[in-house]
Write an enzyme that holds these catalytic residues in place. Sequence first.
Site, PDB file in Angstrom:
ATOM      1  N   TYR A  26      -9.266  14.169  -3.973  1.00 29.59           N
ATOM      2  CA  TYR A  26      -9.378  13.112  -3.002  1.00 29.59           C
ATOM      3  C   TYR A  26     -10.926  12.281  -3.019  1.00 29.59           C
ATOM      4  O   TYR A  26     -10.753  10.931  -3.336  1.00 29.59           O
ATOM      5  CB  TYR A  26      -9.030  13.342  -1.730  1.00 29.59           C
ATOM      6  CG  TYR A  26      -8.991  12.085  -0.612  1.00 29.59           C
ATOM      7  CD1 TYR A  26      -8.020  11.118  -0.652  1.00 29.59           C
ATOM      8  CD2 TYR A  26     -10.208  12.071   0.198  1.00 29.59           C
ATOM      9  CE1 TYR A  26      -7.988  10.185   0.324  1.00 29.59           C
ATOM     10  CE2 TYR A  26     -10.226  10.770   1.368  1.00 29.59           C
ATOM     11  CZ  TYR A  26      -9.119  10.011   1.152  1.00 29.59           C
ATOM     12  OH  TYR A  26      -9.192   8.937   2.132  1.00 29.59           O
ATOM     13  N   LYS A  82     -11.195   8.401  -4.654  1.00 23.62           N
ATOM     14  CA  LYS A  82     -11.779   7.287  -4.080  1.00 23.62           C
ATOM     15  C   LYS A  82     -13.024   6.505  -4.586  1.00 23.62           C
ATOM     16  O   LYS A  82     -13.053   5.350  -4.328  1.00 23.62           O
ATOM     17  CB  LYS A  82     -12.157   7.501  -2.636  1.00 23.62           C
ATOM     18  CG  LYS A  82     -11.013   7.646  -1.662  1.00 23.62           C
ATOM     19  CD  LYS A  82      -9.804   6.441  -1.612  1.00 23.62           C
ATOM     20  CE  LYS A  82      -8.750   6.726  -0.563  1.00 23.62           C
ATOM     21  NZ  LYS A  82      -7.942   5.451  -0.350  1.00 23.62           N
TER      22      LYS A  82
HETATM   23  P1  NAP Z   1      -1.164   8.298   6.502  1.00 25.95           P
HETATM   24  O1  NAP Z   1      -0.966   8.158   7.834  1.00 25.95           O
HETATM   25  O2  NAP Z   1      -0.888   9.522   5.829  1.00 25.95           O
HETATM   26  O3  NAP Z   1      -0.704   7.189   5.821  1.00 25.95           O
HETATM   27  C1  NAP Z   1      -0.687   6.858   4.298  1.00 25.95           C
HETATM   28  C2  NAP Z   1       0.470   6.063   3.917  1.00 25.95           C
HETATM   29  O4  NAP Z   1       0.480   5.991   2.526  1.00 25.95           O
HETATM   30  C3  NAP Z   1       1.844   6.391   4.522  1.00 25.95           C
HETATM   31  O5  NAP Z   1       2.721   5.461   4.835  1.00 25.95           O
HETATM   32  C4  NAP Z   1       2.516   7.191   3.156  1.00 25.95           C
HETATM   33  O6  NAP Z   1       3.914   7.088   2.937  1.00 25.95           O
HETATM   34  C5  NAP Z   1       1.924   5.972   2.015  1.00 25.95           C
HETATM   35  N1  NAP Z   1       1.942   6.743   0.831  1.00 25.95           N
HETATM   36  C6  NAP Z   1       1.675   7.862   0.145  1.00 25.95           C
HETATM   37  N2  NAP Z   1       1.906   7.675  -1.014  1.00 25.95           N
HETATM   38  C7  NAP Z   1       2.662   6.800  -1.402  1.00 25.95           C
HETATM   39  C8  NAP Z   1       3.179   6.108  -2.388  1.00 25.95           C
HETATM   40  N3  NAP Z   1       3.338   6.736  -3.699  1.00 25.95           N
HETATM   41  N4  NAP Z   1       3.839   4.882  -2.481  1.00 25.95           N
HETATM   42  C9  NAP Z   1       3.843   4.138  -1.101  1.00 25.95           C
HETATM   43  N5  NAP Z   1       3.085   4.370   0.020  1.00 25.95           N
HETATM   44  C10 NAP Z   1       2.693   6.026  -0.153  1.00 25.95           C
HETATM   45  O7  NAP Z   1      -3.008   8.227   6.031  1.00 25.95           O
HETATM   46  P2  NAP Z   1      -4.088   6.804   6.627  1.00 25.95           P
HETATM   47  O8  NAP Z   1      -5.080   7.759   7.209  1.00 25.95           O
HETATM   48  O9  NAP Z   1      -3.479   6.136   7.589  1.00 25.95           O
HETATM   49  O10 NAP Z   1      -4.519   6.429   5.308  1.00 25.95           O
HETATM   50  C11 NAP Z   1      -4.471   4.810   5.061  1.00 25.95           C
HETATM   51  C12 NAP Z   1      -5.872   4.782   4.187  1.00 25.95           C
HETATM   52  O11 NAP Z   1      -6.851   4.828   4.685  1.00 25.95           O
HETATM   53  C13 NAP Z   1      -5.843   5.481   2.729  1.00 25.95           C
HETATM   54  O12 NAP Z   1      -6.381   4.827   1.847  1.00 25.95           O
HETATM   55  C14 NAP Z   1      -6.902   6.694   2.936  1.00 25.95           C
HETATM   56  O13 NAP Z   1      -7.496   7.154   2.216  1.00 25.95           O
HETATM   57  C15 NAP Z   1      -7.687   5.593   3.869  1.00 25.95           C
HETATM   58  N6  NAP Z   1      -8.744   6.340   4.839  1.00 25.95           N
HETATM   59  C16 NAP Z   1      -8.395   7.188   5.796  1.00 25.95           C
HETATM   60  C17 NAP Z   1      -9.169   7.760   6.649  1.00 25.95           C
HETATM   61  C18 NAP Z   1      -8.784   8.580   7.708  1.00 25.95           C
HETATM   62  O14 NAP Z   1      -9.616   9.307   8.395  1.00 25.95           O
HETATM   63  N7  NAP Z   1      -7.449   8.632   8.031  1.00 25.95           N
HETATM   64  C19 NAP Z   1     -10.425   7.606   6.413  1.00 25.95           C
HETATM   65  C20 NAP Z   1     -11.000   6.977   5.372  1.00 25.95           C
HETATM   66  C21 NAP Z   1      -9.977   6.523   4.328  1.00 25.95           C
HETATM   67  P3  NAP Z   1       4.773   8.097   3.638  1.00 25.95           P
HETATM   68  O15 NAP Z   1       4.848   8.167   5.091  1.00 25.95           O
HETATM   69  O16 NAP Z   1       6.007   8.017   3.011  1.00 25.95           O
HETATM   70  O17 NAP Z   1       4.089   9.607   3.322  1.00 25.95           O
END
Ligand code: NAP
Length: 251
Positions: free
Chosen positions: A173, A177
């Site tokens: 991961y 990024k």
């Molecule tokens: P999340 O709740 O797991 O949401 C991820 C989303 O991406 C889900 O809707 C998932 O769909 C979708 N996804 C995964 N694979 C996919 C694919 N092949 N095609 C289309 N959609 C897909 O995670 P989140 O924390 O909200 O993450 C959102 C963004 O923020 C990401 O880029 C992550 O790297 C970034 N981020 C998050 C954090 C944190 O602390 N949470 C920190 C820094 C950066 P499904 O529901 O079908 O699985």
Amino acid sequence: MDASRLALITGANQGVGLQVAKELVANGVTVLLGSRDLARGEAAAAGIGPAAIPLQIDVTDSASIAAAAARIRSEFGRLDLLINNAAISSTQARDIGSPEYLAANRPSTASLDEIRAVWETNVFGVVAVYQAMLPLLRESADARIVNVSSGIGSLTTNADPGYEYHRLFGPVYPASKAALNAMTLAMMIELESTDIKVNLVSPAYTSTNLNGFAGSQPIEEGSREVVRVALLGPEGPSGTFTRWEGAPIPW
Ligand code: NAP
């Protein structure tokens, strides 16, 4: 045709993407709520209202991306805002800070299949969506691309042994990024002579499925920077990588 600003958010059926969809709709934006599973996207959109339109898009499936782009072209003829948000941290474990995860995700121990699977979504998926949606963004008078990365992908920060997450930097991961950041820089350079803006943002460490709901911030706080940058107007900056307003992240 709808005169409001039109956004596509990938992976918007839960987590940060869903929160951003809610807030953009509250700010008058029409949101194509991207979801790889249409039923989950429909349920999420129904919870927001008619300005959230479910759109099936799996960023690892070129046919799905092409169908999404064709639908946007036929129904709207343009796209104003693309938020590349979809990502996975792992194909299995969710707590990427756990000792077990870290032990299995060193450069010497990580499975190449796992690296490829995560990079397929987080890196190549973003490039694929960019390539499919750019012609639609070129039809907008005020286009912006927001790539959702993570401070954990900053090479500059991670190279410092004093950085608190220094030891978490690994090939799955975090390096995905870092690669996304590199791809975003290439997009910024490609588009710097155009009116299309490109921004890179990091949510805060937010409680979502991505990290097994271990994140410390509530979803509203964690999504705040993505929302702020997504709502920047035509005079807003391009080429930024930020955590908060006025808080740039070193590349
Ligand atoms: P999340 O709740 O797991 O949401 C991820 C989303 O991406 C889900 O809707 C998932 O769909 C979708 N996804 C995964 N694979 C996919 C694919 N092949 N095609 C289309 N959609 C897909 O995670 P989140 O924390 O909200 O993450 C959102 C963004 O923020 C990401 O880029 C992550 O790297 C970034 N981020 C998050 C954090 C944190 O602390 N949470 C920190 C820094 C950066 P499904 O529901 O079908 O699985």
